[in-house]
Design a protein around this motif. Sequence first.
Motif, PDB file in Angstrom:
ATOM      1  N   ALA A 241       0.829  -1.215   0.000  1.00 30.38           N
ATOM      2  CA  ALA A 241       0.000   0.000   0.000  1.00 30.38           C
ATOM      3  C   ALA A 241       0.863   1.264   0.000  1.00 30.38           C
ATOM      4  O   ALA A 241       0.417   2.332  -0.416  1.00 30.38           O
ATOM      5  N   PRO A 244       1.074   3.165  -3.743  1.00 30.25           N
ATOM      6  CA  PRO A 244       0.138   4.246  -4.081  1.00 30.25           C
ATOM      7  C   PRO A 244       0.243   5.436  -3.132  1.00 30.25           C
ATOM      8  O   PRO A 244       0.094   6.580  -3.566  1.00 30.25           O
ATOM      9  N   GLU A 245       0.514   5.189  -1.867  1.00 28.12           N
ATOM     10  CA  GLU A 245       0.645   6.298  -0.914  1.00 28.12           C
ATOM     11  C   GLU A 245       1.842   7.182  -1.293  1.00 28.12           C
ATOM     12  O   GLU A 245       1.750   8.412  -1.285  1.00 28.12           O
ATOM     13  N   HIS A 248       1.045   9.185  -4.368  1.00 28.36           N
ATOM     14  CA  HIS A 248       0.246  10.383  -4.064  1.00 28.36           C
ATOM     15  C   HIS A 248       1.113  11.492  -3.470  1.00 28.36           C
ATOM     16  O   HIS A 248       1.016  12.654  -3.864  1.00 28.36           O
ATOM     17  N   ARG A 254      -3.046   9.820 -10.011  1.00 29.38           N
ATOM     18  CA  ARG A 254      -3.120   8.365 -10.157  1.00 29.38           C
ATOM     19  C   ARG A 254      -2.464   7.997 -11.490  1.00 29.38           C
ATOM     20  O   ARG A 254      -2.777   8.603 -12.520  1.00 29.38           O
ATOM     21  N   GLU A 267      -0.807  -3.354  -4.980  1.00 32.16           N
ATOM     22  CA  GLU A 267      -1.653  -2.182  -4.740  1.00 32.16           C
ATOM     23  C   GLU A 267      -1.424  -1.100  -5.793  1.00 32.16           C
ATOM     24  O   GLU A 267      -2.354  -0.406  -6.194  1.00 32.16           O
ATOM     25  N   GLU A 270      -3.340  -2.203  -8.862  1.00 38.32           N
ATOM     26  CA  GLU A 270      -4.774  -2.097  -8.566  1.00 38.32           C
ATOM     27  C   GLU A 270      -5.219  -0.629  -8.581  1.00 38.32           C
ATOM     28  O   GLU A 270      -6.258  -0.282  -9.140  1.00 38.32           O
ATOM     29  N   TYR A 271      -4.407   0.230  -7.967  1.00 37.42           N
ATOM     30  CA  TYR A 271      -4.697   1.666  -7.905  1.00 37.42           C
ATOM     31  C   TYR A 271      -4.717   2.263  -9.322  1.00 37.42           C
ATOM     32  O   TYR A 271      -5.606   3.047  -9.668  1.00 37.42           O
ATOM     33  N   GLY A 274      -7.736   1.215 -11.111  1.00 33.45           N
ATOM     34  CA  GLY A 274      -8.941   1.741 -10.471  1.00 33.45           C
ATOM     35  C   GLY A 274      -9.408   3.069 -11.036  1.00 33.45           C
ATOM     36  O   GLY A 274     -10.516   3.514 -10.739  1.00 33.45           O
TER      37      GLY A 274
ATOM     38  N   THR B 138      -8.796  11.524  -0.932  1.00 30.60           N
ATOM     39  CA  THR B 138      -8.066  12.626  -1.585  1.00 30.60           C
ATOM     40  C   THR B 138      -8.945  13.296  -2.653  1.00 30.60           C
ATOM     41  O   THR B 138      -8.899  14.511  -2.806  1.00 30.60           O
ATOM     42  N   THR B 216      -1.345   9.285   3.741  1.00 28.10           N
ATOM     43  CA  THR B 216      -2.622   8.800   3.227  1.00 28.10           C
ATOM     44  C   THR B 216      -2.697   7.313   3.543  1.00 28.10           C
ATOM     45  O   THR B 216      -1.682   6.687   3.826  1.00 28.10           O
ATOM     46  N   TYR B 218      -4.210   3.706   1.978  1.00 26.71           N
ATOM     47  CA  TYR B 218      -4.801   3.007   0.852  1.00 26.71           C
ATOM     48  C   TYR B 218      -6.047   2.279   1.339  1.00 26.71           C
ATOM     49  O   TYR B 218      -5.999   1.580   2.355  1.00 26.71           O
ATOM     50  N   TYR B 220     -10.527   1.156   0.156  1.00 24.63           N
ATOM     51  CA  TYR B 220     -11.483   0.888  -0.923  1.00 24.63           C
ATOM     52  C   TYR B 220     -12.775   1.635  -0.618  1.00 24.63           C
ATOM     53  O   TYR B 220     -13.221   1.665   0.533  1.00 24.63           O
ATOM     54  N   LYS B 225     -13.709   0.289  -5.146  1.00 23.70           N
ATOM     55  CA  LYS B 225     -12.699   0.986  -5.954  1.00 23.70           C
ATOM     56  C   LYS B 225     -11.573   1.503  -5.047  1.00 23.70           C
ATOM     57  O   LYS B 225     -11.847   2.090  -4.006  1.00 23.70           O
ATOM     58  N   PRO B 226     -10.300   1.267  -5.443  1.00 22.94           N
ATOM     59  CA  PRO B 226      -9.199   1.711  -4.573  1.00 22.94           C
ATOM     60  C   PRO B 226      -9.084   3.233  -4.513  1.00 22.94           C
ATOM     61  O   PRO B 226      -9.114   3.903  -5.547  1.00 22.94           O
ATOM     62  N   ILE B 227      -8.982   3.726  -3.301  1.00 24.66           N
ATOM     63  CA  ILE B 227      -8.840   5.162  -3.066  1.00 24.66           C
ATOM     64  C   ILE B 227      -7.756   5.398  -2.011  1.00 24.66           C
ATOM     65  O   ILE B 227      -7.259   4.456  -1.406  1.00 24.66           O
ATOM     66  N   LEU B 228      -7.437   6.656  -1.787  1.00 21.83           N
ATOM     67  CA  LEU B 228      -6.546   7.028  -0.690  1.00 21.83           C
ATOM     68  C   LEU B 228      -7.311   7.956   0.228  1.00 21.83           C
ATOM     69  O   LEU B 228      -7.974   8.891  -0.243  1.00 21.83           O
TER      70      LEU B 228
END
Lengths: 338, 338
Positions: A241, A244-245, A248, A254, A267, A270-271, A274, B138, B216, B218, B220, B225-228
Amino acid sequence: MATLKNIIFTIVALAFCTMCTTSQKSIDPLPSWNEGPAKQAIVDFIRTTTDKANPEYVPPEERIATFDQDGTLWVEQPIYTQVIYCLDRVAAIVESKPELKDIEPFKTVISGNREAIAKLTIPDLEKIAVATLTGMSTNQFQDEVKKWLGTAKNQRWKRLFTELTYQPMLELLEYFRANGYKTYIATGGGQDFVRVFSMQTYGIPVEQVIGTAGGTKYAYDKNGKPILTKDPKMLLNDNYAGKPEGIHLMIGRRPIASFGNSIGDREMLEYTKGGSGSRLAMLVLHDDPEREYAYGPAQGLPDSKVGTFTQELYDEAKKSEWMVISMKNDWKRIFAFD
Amino acid sequence: MATLKNIIFTIVALAFCTMCTTSQKSIDPLPSWNEGPAKQAIVDFIRTTTDKANPEYVPPEERIATFDQDGTLWVEQPIYTQVIYCLDRVAAIVESKPELKDIEPFKTVISGNREAIAKLTIPDLEKIAVATLTGMSTNQFQDEVKKWLGTAKNQRWKRLFTELTYQPMLELLEYFRANGYKTYIATGGGQDFVRVFSMQTYGIPVEQVIGTAGGTKYAYDKNGKPILTKDPKMLLNDNYAGKPEGIHLMIGRRPIASFGNSIGDREMLEYTKGGSGSRLAMLVLHDDPEREYAYGPAQGLPDSKVGTFTQELYDEAKKSEWMVISMKNDWKRIFAFD
């Protein structure tokens, strides 16, 4: 009339230039890739996202592609290059701090006993990492890594580690950039370590390297000149994880495309997938024991210590429409020196 | 012979184009700046560092310029814009969590009592910051800030906050970029906050905004849906020594030029000047009570709560050959709407 002629000439000349460009475009940008689904997916993705007439067109400022390094851009077996660097640095550390020579894990490392070194635990390796990657100024660290990279050789190929980059991936990086993509490294390895060679090796400037990062401390050298010293405090663990962190934190967008080879990249892929529109997520599968290595359950082999490409990841790739790149089948050659 | 003529015509045409370029170059790139030592220092710096024949030439990849935001690129008085945002958001937070309405400091904020709000302590403001800047995704945060920036107005000028940027500094940013410099924001304000408007307002893409940053997480969303999501954990306090530390984390290079206006920028300027070759470090001095504000001891005024430009900083600027920009004397106009 001479003027009219000149105008016509200019138009013809311009048309000729355009033809040059068009003909250049038809040169294969990925010559080290075999024709097949992986190459086709890449070419289709670039075409789709850069064609203004396509509904999945991506404006240039959003064209971000992220690449894992170890096992994705260069060899990670039998052990990560940065770990070899750390082990090699122990001698210098012990020389400057002789009190360490009888203390574990340093004692084992300087003994040179390979079997014992291979048995070092994660906490042991962490102690070695702190001793060899922190405490010095950022400039001093850069100089040390640069010097090492210029001489240390990989045991199997007897070549510099920066030569053990995958030629098809170097072409891919260049192909993405030629199409307006900003290419970033997103590595579990050390951010400052990879920055030392990212430009020369991958054409990726230091500010586009995201990696596991410790803090720095603002300080002054003995001449009163402001410097930064490398601190053991972890700021970003750029794995799982954390990828993606970290993306960001460092980019704020993204990615549209990303590339990895292990569960540490899951991740990130997947991110990437997404987001909306056309997305490309690819995993490099090490299935070529002759030209490189074969590891992971796709080969019926047990997971190796590094670069874990598990059966679960393989199944998820299929389910999530991530593309798998077979080194054996998709790559005409592995290294530039092949 | 017609061909020869055409070649000559082409050469003449090319020469003419070159002349166009040269003549364009002689247009003043900083029209909102009065002639004087500040403007001269900027123009000389750009000329020196971009002229290949000059021994202090800086190759394009090293051309990094960092800019503080509050008080350097836009108005910071009587209170930082982001603090106004946080206070404005409290109503929405209390609406979604009614239990907060009787709890301090939220109770004071929704009371609208300006005197009481002005007396909120730093821990109070931190509680408000955590409640209004973290917990959401985010994307949700971006949407909230964007919406607020589109409607909230500054009390004195009755204008959107993004209109309260300094026209001379916008010209400076553009001038640096036109000369191959990569312009970065290095703000004590929130990285994600400033990223929402950095491109539109300053022409600076999100990946070139360095600011105070929380982590942030990680996660869902309800659709899987993957988000932060924004986490209260502080990753980088981009003030004082945190500025060069943040610059190293995000860029990995020492800036060649940097701009600030307060003691929070001191280490960044010092770090910039600490490199070799030609370096530019400048401080914006708020000495124009008519057109903007006057604060700091250079005006014989007590330090204000924000943007502290102390006498000590002023003295250090003189000693360290940092240039001071007088808003009153060096700027022909302050805002684009002037």
